[in-house]
Motif scaffolding. Sequence first.
Motif, PDB file in Angstrom:
ATOM      1  N   UNK A 129      45.238  25.125  -2.181  1.00  0.00           N
ATOM      2  CA  UNK A 129      44.804  24.236  -3.256  1.00  0.00           C
ATOM      3  C   UNK A 129      45.554  24.403  -4.558  1.00  0.00           C
ATOM      4  N   UNK A 130      46.632  25.153  -4.534  1.00  0.00           N
ATOM      5  CA  UNK A 130      47.399  25.424  -5.756  1.00  0.00           C
ATOM      6  C   UNK A 130      48.863  25.052  -5.573  1.00  0.00           C
ATOM      7  N   UNK A 131      49.555  24.957  -6.682  1.00  0.00           N
ATOM      8  CA  UNK A 131      50.982  24.696  -6.693  1.00  0.00           C
ATOM      9  C   UNK A 131      51.709  25.789  -7.440  1.00  0.00           C
ATOM     10  N   UNK A 132      53.019  25.868  -7.245  1.00  0.00           N
ATOM     11  CA  UNK A 132      53.850  26.856  -7.939  1.00  0.00           C
ATOM     12  C   UNK A 132      55.235  26.267  -8.174  1.00  0.00           C
ATOM     13  N   UNK A 170      50.344  24.477  -1.609  1.00  0.00           N
ATOM     14  CA  UNK A 170      49.641  24.986  -0.439  1.00  0.00           C
ATOM     15  C   UNK A 170      48.427  24.084  -0.216  1.00  0.00           C
ATOM     16  N   UNK A 171      48.496  23.268   0.828  1.00  0.00           N
ATOM     17  CA  UNK A 171      47.410  22.358   1.173  1.00  0.00           C
ATOM     18  C   UNK A 171      46.762  22.888   2.448  1.00  0.00           C
ATOM     19  N   UNK A 207      57.149  14.586 -12.880  1.00  0.00           N
ATOM     20  CA  UNK A 207      56.553  13.261 -12.768  1.00  0.00           C
ATOM     21  C   UNK A 207      57.578  12.258 -13.302  1.00  0.00           C
ATOM     22  N   UNK A 208      57.890  11.208 -12.541  1.00  0.00           N
ATOM     23  CA  UNK A 208      58.896  10.254 -13.012  1.00  0.00           C
ATOM     24  C   UNK A 208      58.467   9.461 -14.252  1.00  0.00           C
ATOM     25  N   UNK A 209      57.190   9.511 -14.595  1.00  0.00           N
ATOM     26  CA  UNK A 209      56.710   8.775 -15.768  1.00  0.00           C
ATOM     27  C   UNK A 209      57.174   9.401 -17.072  1.00  0.00           C
ATOM     28  N   UNK A 210      56.917  10.702 -17.245  1.00  0.00           N
ATOM     29  CA  UNK A 210      57.300  11.383 -18.490  1.00  0.00           C
ATOM     30  C   UNK A 210      57.941  12.748 -18.256  1.00  0.00           C
ATOM     31  N   UNK A 211      58.231  13.091 -17.007  1.00  0.00           N
ATOM     32  CA  UNK A 211      58.937  14.337 -16.727  1.00  0.00           C
ATOM     33  C   UNK A 211      58.086  15.586 -16.689  1.00  0.00           C
ATOM     34  N   UNK A 212      56.753  15.452 -16.691  1.00  0.00           N
ATOM     35  CA  UNK A 212      55.869  16.618 -16.679  1.00  0.00           C
ATOM     36  C   UNK A 212      56.006  17.384 -15.360  1.00  0.00           C
ATOM     37  N   UNK A 213      55.898  18.715 -15.418  1.00  0.00           N
ATOM     38  CA  UNK A 213      56.019  19.559 -14.223  1.00  0.00           C
ATOM     39  C   UNK A 213      54.811  19.367 -13.307  1.00  0.00           C
ATOM     40  N   UNK A 214      55.028  18.854 -12.109  1.00  0.00           N
ATOM     41  CA  UNK A 214      53.926  18.610 -11.174  1.00  0.00           C
ATOM     42  C   UNK A 214      53.304  19.896 -10.649  1.00  0.00           C
ATOM     43  N   UNK A 215      54.069  20.971 -10.559  1.00  0.00           N
ATOM     44  CA  UNK A 215      53.523  22.239 -10.061  1.00  0.00           C
ATOM     45  C   UNK A 215      52.419  22.761 -10.972  1.00  0.00           C
TER      46      UNK A 215
END
Length: 86
Positions: free
Chosen positions: A29-32, A46-47, A58-66
């Motif tokens: 349930x988390x990202x890294x 980890x799903x 994120x292609x919208x504003x470049x925020x880190x998805x992790x």
Amino acid sequence: MGKVFENRRKPAREGRKITVGRIEAVPAGRGATVKLKDGKEIALFNVGGSFYATENFCPHKGYALADSRLYGSIVECDLHGWRFDV
């Protein structure tokens, strides 16, 4: 139309596997964020014990998805709420 953000940290696809760490380092349930040797980044999720990797922005504003929330296999950008299936 808004500004299009290009991810300069996007790794090129090379079709090879690399070891990035230990399984227990990313709980279910988390990202890294995984920083590659060349300085580029991927987001690793980890799903339910299965691991998925995608671009770490994120292609919208470049925020880190992790750094964003994971709902099942959907990551929601914390900045503006865009959602992506990992």
